[in-house]
Design an enzyme around this catalytic site. Structure first.
Site, PDB file in Angstrom:
ATOM      1  N   TYR A  53       0.844  -1.200   0.000  1.00  0.00           N
ATOM      2  CA  TYR A  53       0.000   0.000   0.000  1.00  0.00           C
ATOM      3  C   TYR A  53       0.880   1.252   0.000  1.00  0.00           C
ATOM      4  O   TYR A  53       1.633   1.498   0.943  1.00  0.00           O
ATOM      5  CB  TYR A  53      -0.958   0.028   1.201  1.00  0.00           C
ATOM      6  CG  TYR A  53      -2.018  -1.058   1.177  1.00  0.00           C
ATOM      7  CD1 TYR A  53      -2.295  -1.789   0.030  1.00  0.00           C
ATOM      8  CD2 TYR A  53      -2.761  -1.349   2.303  1.00  0.00           C
ATOM      9  CE1 TYR A  53      -3.263  -2.786   0.008  1.00  0.00           C
ATOM     10  CE2 TYR A  53      -3.742  -2.343   2.293  1.00  0.00           C
ATOM     11  CZ  TYR A  53      -3.969  -3.058   1.134  1.00  0.00           C
ATOM     12  OH  TYR A  53      -4.934  -4.040   1.123  1.00  0.00           O
ATOM     13  N   PRO A 209     -15.881  -3.538   0.690  1.00  0.00           N
ATOM     14  CA  PRO A 209     -17.284  -3.828   1.020  1.00  0.00           C
ATOM     15  C   PRO A 209     -18.253  -2.836   0.384  1.00  0.00           C
ATOM     16  O   PRO A 209     -19.436  -3.128   0.274  1.00  0.00           O
ATOM     17  CB  PRO A 209     -17.317  -3.734   2.549  1.00  0.00           C
ATOM     18  CG  PRO A 209     -16.195  -2.806   2.886  1.00  0.00           C
ATOM     19  CD  PRO A 209     -15.121  -3.100   1.891  1.00  0.00           C
ATOM     20  N   LEU A 215     -21.265   1.522  -3.924  1.00  0.00           N
ATOM     21  CA  LEU A 215     -22.467   1.310  -3.114  1.00  0.00           C
ATOM     22  C   LEU A 215     -22.820   2.518  -2.254  1.00  0.00           C
ATOM     23  O   LEU A 215     -23.724   2.458  -1.434  1.00  0.00           O
ATOM     24  CB  LEU A 215     -22.292   0.047  -2.258  1.00  0.00           C
ATOM     25  CG  LEU A 215     -22.259  -1.241  -3.106  1.00  0.00           C
ATOM     26  CD1 LEU A 215     -21.764  -2.426  -2.292  1.00  0.00           C
ATOM     27  CD2 LEU A 215     -23.652  -1.539  -3.686  1.00  0.00           C
ATOM     28  N   GLY A 217     -23.536   5.249  -3.978  1.00  0.00           N
ATOM     29  CA  GLY A 217     -24.382   5.960  -4.935  1.00  0.00           C
ATOM     30  C   GLY A 217     -23.672   7.080  -5.675  1.00  0.00           C
ATOM     31  O   GLY A 217     -24.306   7.857  -6.389  1.00  0.00           O
TER      32      GLY A 217
HETATM   33  N1  LIG Z   1      -6.491  -7.997   0.051  1.00  0.00           N
HETATM   34  C1  LIG Z   1      -6.672  -7.254  -0.997  1.00  0.00           C
HETATM   35  O1  LIG Z   1      -6.297  -7.620  -2.123  1.00  0.00           O
HETATM   36  C2  LIG Z   1      -7.325  -5.917  -0.829  1.00  0.00           C
HETATM   37  C3  LIG Z   1      -7.718  -5.170  -1.966  1.00  0.00           C
HETATM   38  C4  LIG Z   1      -8.347  -3.953  -1.748  1.00  0.00           C
HETATM   39  C5  LIG Z   1      -8.557  -3.475  -0.446  1.00  0.00           C
HETATM   40  N2  LIG Z   1      -8.135  -4.210   0.630  1.00  0.00           N
HETATM   41  C6  LIG Z   1      -8.348  -3.747   2.030  1.00  0.00           C
HETATM   42  O2  LIG Z   1      -9.714  -3.394   2.208  1.00  0.00           O
HETATM   43  C7  LIG Z   1      -9.814  -2.037   2.646  1.00  0.00           C
HETATM   44  C8  LIG Z   1     -11.080  -1.442   2.102  1.00  0.00           C
HETATM   45  O3  LIG Z   1     -11.069  -1.520   0.660  1.00  0.00           O
HETATM   46  P1  LIG Z   1     -11.686  -0.346  -0.188  1.00  0.00           P
HETATM   47  O4  LIG Z   1     -11.022   0.936   0.173  1.00  0.00           O
HETATM   48  O5  LIG Z   1     -11.696  -0.743  -1.598  1.00  0.00           O
HETATM   49  O6  LIG Z   1     -13.183  -0.322   0.441  1.00  0.00           O
HETATM   50  P2  LIG Z   1     -14.544   0.302  -0.043  1.00  0.00           P
HETATM   51  O7  LIG Z   1     -15.263   0.647   1.212  1.00  0.00           O
HETATM   52  O8  LIG Z   1     -15.228  -0.565  -1.007  1.00  0.00           O
HETATM   53  O9  LIG Z   1     -14.129   1.648  -0.812  1.00  0.00           O
HETATM   54  C9  LIG Z   1     -13.607   2.728  -0.096  1.00  0.00           C
HETATM   55  C10 LIG Z   1     -13.681   3.969  -0.951  1.00  0.00           C
HETATM   56  O10 LIG Z   1     -15.055   4.326  -1.180  1.00  0.00           O
HETATM   57  C11 LIG Z   1     -15.249   5.709  -0.973  1.00  0.00           C
HETATM   58  N3  LIG Z   1     -16.046   5.840   0.267  1.00  0.00           N
HETATM   59  C12 LIG Z   1     -15.873   5.149   1.427  1.00  0.00           C
HETATM   60  N4  LIG Z   1     -16.816   5.465   2.317  1.00  0.00           N
HETATM   61  C13 LIG Z   1     -17.624   6.361   1.732  1.00  0.00           C
HETATM   62  C14 LIG Z   1     -18.774   7.035   2.163  1.00  0.00           C
HETATM   63  N5  LIG Z   1     -19.295   6.847   3.365  1.00  0.00           N
HETATM   64  N6  LIG Z   1     -19.373   7.907   1.289  1.00  0.00           N
HETATM   65  C15 LIG Z   1     -18.864   8.101   0.059  1.00  0.00           C
HETATM   66  N7  LIG Z   1     -17.758   7.484  -0.413  1.00  0.00           N
HETATM   67  C16 LIG Z   1     -17.138   6.612   0.417  1.00  0.00           C
HETATM   68  C17 LIG Z   1     -13.859   6.308  -0.828  1.00  0.00           C
HETATM   69  O11 LIG Z   1     -13.336   6.520  -2.140  1.00  0.00           O
HETATM   70  P3  LIG Z   1     -13.414   7.932  -2.924  1.00  0.00           P
HETATM   71  O12 LIG Z   1     -13.583   9.033  -1.926  1.00  0.00           O
HETATM   72  O13 LIG Z   1     -12.136   7.959  -3.656  1.00  0.00           O
HETATM   73  O14 LIG Z   1     -14.605   7.800  -3.831  1.00  0.00           O
HETATM   74  C18 LIG Z   1     -13.082   5.164  -0.221  1.00  0.00           C
HETATM   75  O15 LIG Z   1     -11.696   5.240  -0.446  1.00  0.00           O
HETATM   76  C19 LIG Z   1      -8.502  -1.411   2.177  1.00  0.00           C
HETATM   77  O16 LIG Z   1      -8.164  -0.260   2.899  1.00  0.00           O
HETATM   78  C20 LIG Z   1      -7.526  -2.532   2.411  1.00  0.00           C
HETATM   79  O17 LIG Z   1      -7.174  -2.596   3.774  1.00  0.00           O
HETATM   80  C21 LIG Z   1      -7.540  -5.428   0.440  1.00  0.00           C
END
Ligand SMILES: NC(=O)c1ccc[n+]([C@@H]2O[C@H](COP(=O)([O-])OP(=O)(O)OC[C@H]3O[C@@H](n4cnc5c(N)ncnc54)[C@H](OP(=O)(O)O)[C@@H]3O)[C@@H](O)[C@H]2O)c1
Length: 344
Positions: A53, A209, A215, A217
């Site tokens: 990361y 998630p 998700l 919107g």
């Molecule tokens: N093992 C693996 O291969 C792998 C891969 C990916 C992630 N991960 C882990 O999983 C964690 C979560 O993954 P993810 O960041 O992809 O999760 P996610 O919850 O699907 O996406 C997070 C992104 O969505 C937006 N967001 C989050 N909460 C919001 C809200 N309440 N309202 C509006 N926009 C919102 C933000 O992006 P914007 O503001 O840029 O729109 C944020 O960076 C990572 O930090 C990491 O620890 C692991």
């Protein structure tokens, strides 16, 4: 905040973990530290990072936070990291070989400023390395006190089963968790991977998630992503590329259903989507991702959301990826559900 055991281990973690993939990238260090402070204040104990990361910067930022906060705060933290992806240009700067993992784990510990991590995860399968070599490395690292528990990420069902069987035969340290992509938009792990985890007592740590933001919107059918959003900055990013998802009708059906459930309850869409995944079988802890403090605040509130049976049924139905007839569907189920007459 609810607490659950870390998969098949006796360690206890918060049902929502703080993902730190945005640290040093979308979220600067001050925001990252504020996120960590707020997360632990809300009862969060579980923090997930990876060497890859922001090329090590996420681990360094967490390391500086751990070093600057009182012991009664940092002692509660259950720390997870991962190794496997490239950390340099050399042919041995990646993979699951003992040679690479030894250096990768030591470098992670150095960046985090700790002697040991609680969970060390293989970030993905490596077809070049014999699995025995990798699993023996993990067992040795447990014996050396550098990791408390080993875990997996992004493994398929057969890969996971092979690893669990080898560990059983050799008597090595058991795997406790699998970290897969899992959300209302990506449920295909339910076909093979979730049952494999249940069979072997591994807990799920769902990543993305919110489908990377879908998700909430923020992305719509009629306009391409723009502005300071993940896809606004990189429309083709990873598995959540805009063109790929936006051409599937199911994407928009799911987004619409989440929006309707959220409106009816008076919560945000993010909270509905997070509560749904947190409530799925075998889930240990859902990895929250946030760019800003407002997003984190919104997401943490999901800890208090319990969906009704009707709401869950509606979301289950609209997001069902389908399994076809065979081997997961009707024909396969018929074969696997053999019972003796009168059997209880
Ligand atoms: N093992 C693996 O291969 C792998 C891969 C990916 C992630 N991960 C882990 O999983 C964690 C979560 O993954 P993810 O960041 O992809 O999760 P996610 O919850 O699907 O996406 C997070 C992104 O969505 C937006 N967001 C989050 N909460 C919001 C809200 N309440 N309202 C509006 N926009 C919102 C933000 O992006 P914007 O503001 O840029 O729109 C944020 O960076 C990572 O930090 C990491 O620890 C692991």
């Amino acid at each position: 905040m609810e607490y659950r055991t870390l998969g098949g281990s006796g360690a206890v973690v918060s049902a929502f973990a703080l993902g730190t993939m945005t640290f040093g990238h979308e979220s600067d260090e001050a925001t990252a530290h504020a996120q960590l402070d707020r997360f632990v204040e809300a009862g969060g104990t579980f923090i997930d990072t990876a060497d890859v990361y922001t090329a090590g910067a996420s681990e360094e930022i967490i390391g500086r936070w751990l070093a600057s906060r009182p012991a009664d705060v940092t002692e509660r933290v259950v720390l997870a990291t991962k190794g496997r992806f490239p950390m340099g240009d050399g042919p041995n700067d990646l993979g699951l070989s003992r040679r690479h993992l030894r250096r990768a784990l030591d470098a992670s510990l150095r960046r985090l400023g700790v002697d040991a991590v609680d969970l060390y995860q293989l970030h993905s399968w490596d077809p070049l390395t014999p699995l025995e070599e990798t699993l023996r490395f993990l067992d040795d690292a447990v014996t050396a006190g550098k990791i408390a528990y080993p875990g997996l990420s992004n493994f398929t069902g057969w890969q996971l089963q092979k690893a669990c069987d080898l560990i059983d035969v050799r008597g090595w340290a058991k795997l406790v968790t699998l970290q897969p992509q899992y959300s209302l938009l990506v449920r295909e792990i339910e076909w093979e991977i979730v049952p494999a985890c249940q069979e072997n007592g591994l807990g799920l740590l769902p990543w993305s998630p919110l489908g990377g933001g879908w998700l909430t919107g923020k992305y719509t059918r009629d306009s391409r992503p723009s502005g300071a959003t993940r896809l606004g900055e990189q429309p083709d990013r990873g598995m959540e590329g805009y063109d790929r998802r936006s051409t599937r009708d199911r994407t928009w059906d799911v987004v619409e259903a989440v929006e309707e459930v959220a409106k009816a309850r008076g919560t945000s869409m993010a909270q509905v989507a997070l509560a749904w995944v947190c409530d799925r079988p075998a889930v240990t802890s859902v990895l929250l991702g946030a760019r800003t403090m407002d997003q984190l605040e919104d997401n943490l509130a999901a800890a208090d959301v319990r969906l009704s049976e009707e709401e869950t049924a509606r979301l289950d139905a609209v997001s069902d990826p389908g399994v076809g007839d065979y081997p997961y569907g009707e024909l396969g189920v018929e074969q696997r559900s053999r019972r003796i007459e009168g059997q209880r």
